[in-house]
Design a protein around this motif. Structure first.
Motif, short mmCIF file in Angstrom:
data_model
loop_
_atom_site.label_atom_id
_atom_site.label_comp_id
_atom_site.label_asym_id
_atom_site.label_seq_id
_atom_site.Cartn_x
_atom_site.Cartn_y
_atom_site.Cartn_z
N LYS A 1 8.73 0.38 9.61
CA LYS A 1 9.75 1.63 9.99
C LYS A 1 10.39 1.80 8.38
O LYS A 1 10.77 3.73 9.11
CB LYS A 1 10.98 1.56 10.75
CG LYS A 1 11.81 1.89 12.18
CD LYS A 1 12.74 1.32 12.96
CE LYS A 1 13.34 2.56 13.62
NZ LYS A 1 14.17 1.29 14.85
N ASP B 1 5.24 2.89 12.88
CA ASP B 1 5.20 4.09 11.58
C ASP B 1 4.27 3.53 10.83
O ASP B 1 4.06 3.71 9.72
CB ASP B 1 6.82 3.65 11.37
CG ASP B 1 7.58 3.62 12.44
OD1 ASP B 1 7.32 4.14 13.62
OD2 ASP B 1 8.66 3.79 12.27
N SER C 1 1.46 3.54 15.69
CA SER C 1 2.28 4.72 16.26
C SER C 1 2.26 5.13 15.00
O SER C 1 2.44 5.02 13.78
CB SER C 1 3.31 4.40 16.79
OG SER C 1 4.12 3.14 15.87
N ARG C 2 2.81 6.14 15.51
CA ARG C 2 2.82 7.52 14.23
C ARG C 2 3.94 8.33 14.93
O ARG C 2 4.42 8.68 15.85
CB ARG C 2 2.15 8.52 13.66
CG ARG C 2 1.57 9.80 14.22
CD ARG C 2 2.33 10.25 14.72
NE ARG C 2 2.46 11.20 13.21
CZ ARG C 2 2.95 12.68 13.36
NH1 ARG C 2 4.24 12.41 14.25
NH2 ARG C 2 3.18 13.44 12.18
N THR C 3 5.37 8.53 13.28
CA THR C 3 6.12 9.35 13.50
C THR C 3 5.51 10.76 12.81
O THR C 3 5.43 10.41 12.06
CB THR C 3 7.74 8.68 12.87
OG1 THR C 3 7.59 8.23 11.94
CG2 THR C 3 7.53 7.57 13.93
N TYR C 4 7.20 11.26 12.82
CA TYR C 4 7.05 12.84 12.47
C TYR C 4 6.96 12.85 10.67
O TYR C 4 6.45 13.76 10.29
CB TYR C 4 8.25 13.28 12.75
CG TYR C 4 9.51 12.88 11.91
CD1 TYR C 4 10.18 12.98 10.85
CD2 TYR C 4 10.64 11.97 12.60
CE1 TYR C 4 10.82 12.55 10.34
CE2 TYR C 4 11.79 11.55 11.85
CZ TYR C 4 11.76 11.48 11.11
OH TYR C 4 13.16 11.61 10.28
N ASP D 1 6.29 12.11 18.37
CA ASP D 1 5.22 10.72 17.88
C ASP D 1 4.10 10.56 18.46
O ASP D 1 3.94 11.44 19.70
CB ASP D 1 6.50 9.74 18.64
CG ASP D 1 8.07 9.24 17.90
OD1 ASP D 1 8.20 9.72 17.04
OD2 ASP D 1 8.80 8.86 18.32
N ASP E 1 6.80 0.19 21.26
CA ASP E 1 8.03 0.83 20.49
C ASP E 1 8.84 0.14 22.14
O ASP E 1 9.54 1.60 22.72
CB ASP E 1 7.92 1.98 20.29
CG ASP E 1 9.31 2.58 20.27
OD1 ASP E 1 10.49 2.04 20.09
OD2 ASP E 1 9.40 3.85 19.45
#
Length: 342
Positions: free
Chosen positions: A152, A179, A207-210, A270, A299
């Motif tokens: 994170k 992330d 997961s991927r974030t911005y 996301d 998440d």
């Protein structure tokens, strides 16, 4: 037991004269703090205490302190005076502990230099860089059931080839990265599964974030690598063949956004992906459309499996408002049965 021992029965009054066999029986019944007290009395007692494993439901390890939970009643929190004390005592805990869950919160500069093998069913890392993750995973004993990595705080230097070379990663039934920054991670995990002929039901999620690569990059790299293996591609799901005619691999995208070529929206949103080894006989009608059920495992803070059933979520929310309770969004692994031994 004592009737068959050669020692005189003076153990009634003196612990130091109790036969070793009986001492070990006693130590096994002691709680953790009692064991620590006993090992401080003499070198012989220290050796006996250290030879006995102890079940620990959950252990959380930081550079400055650790917390252990022994269900149903005992727990322990301990702070360290310096890094030397932290290394020494943490290694001791890892040596004698048999963990159900274990958590590590370390940066590389705070690495604990683990020297003992680690016995754990489920292991997780929070904001830990590549060196810590690799060092710990390499010391795991066989039998780990899940690996969870939370990057994170902008950790983006995972050496995927190095991690995928570890046998525990190759054989674990479930693992995820929150992330994730490696756009080629899905392709590399799927290729590793093909090479290892992984079992049906093996799962990898991310997961991927911005901050990370755009979602389309994960799918583009996957498709380019497995061009000759594609069975079907609906955009939301990509199914590929493996070297085993009985096994396929299914890639699923969790949130079915419609960007209409809006690059800016894609970058900001996301996204979640799941890889799973499935039977080659599985039909498309058998796919699980309730993506929130597996997204909330990664998440639970921002997503809930109730999102697949809005009415259920609203009803649960209203009930908790009336009771002034906090809604619990998700479980660590809803498929794991309770174990009375823990």
């Amino acid at each position: 037991m004592t009737e068959n021992l050669s020692n005189d029965p003076i153990y009634n009054t003196n612990w130091c004269d109790v036969p070793k066999e009986i001492k070990l029986k006693c130590i096994k019944t002691m709680e953790f703090k009692e064991r620590l007290s006993l090992r401080c009395t003499a070198k012989t007692e220290r050796s006996l205490v250290d030879s006995q494993k102890i079940k620990i439901f959950c252990g959380r390890f930081y550079m400055s302190h650790f917390q252990l939970n022994f269900l149903p009643i005992e727990s322990m929190f301990r702070s360290f005076k310096n890094s030397d004390e932290a290394v020494e005592f943490t290694n001791y805990i890892l040596k004698i502990g048999v963990f159900r869950f274990i958590d590590f919160h370390y940066h590389d500069l705070e690495a604990m230099n683990f020297t003992e093998q680690i016995s754990a069913e489920c292991i997780s890392f929070h904001s830990s860089e590549n060196k810590t993750v690799v060092d710990v995973l390499q010391k795991l004993k066989a039998g780990v059931k899940s690996i969870m990595i939370n990057a994170k705080e902008g950790i983006n230097d995972y050496a995927f080839d190095e991690i995928l070379a570890i046998s525990h990663v190759q054989n674990v039934p479930y693992w995820h990265i929150k992330d994730c920054y490696q756009a080629d991670s899905l392709q590399k995990v799927a290729q590793m599964w093909i090479n290892e002929d992984s079992e049906i039901g093996t799962i990898f999620q991310l997961s991927r974030t911005y901050q990370g690569p755009r979602p389309s990059e994960f799918q583009r790299i996957f498709l380019e690598h497995f061009t000759d293996h594609i069975v079907s591609n609906t955009g939301k799901r990509i199914r590929i063949r493996t070297n085993n005619p009985d096994h396929h691999i299914l890639l699923e995208r969790g949130l079915d956004y419609n960007f209409d070529d809006d690059d800016e929206r894609e970058v900001c949103c996301d996204q979640f992906f799941r890889l799973i080894v499935i039977s080659a006989e599985m039909k498309e009608s058998e796919y699980d459309d309730k993506c929130m059920k597996w997204i909330c495992v990664i998440d639970s803070e921002n997503y809930s499996d109730y999102d697949d059933d809005p009415d259920a979520y609203v009803n649960e929310y209203l009930e908790n408002i009336e009771n002034d309770d906090q809604v619990e969004n998700g479980e660590l692994n809803p498929n794991v049965e309770d174990d009375d031994d823990w």
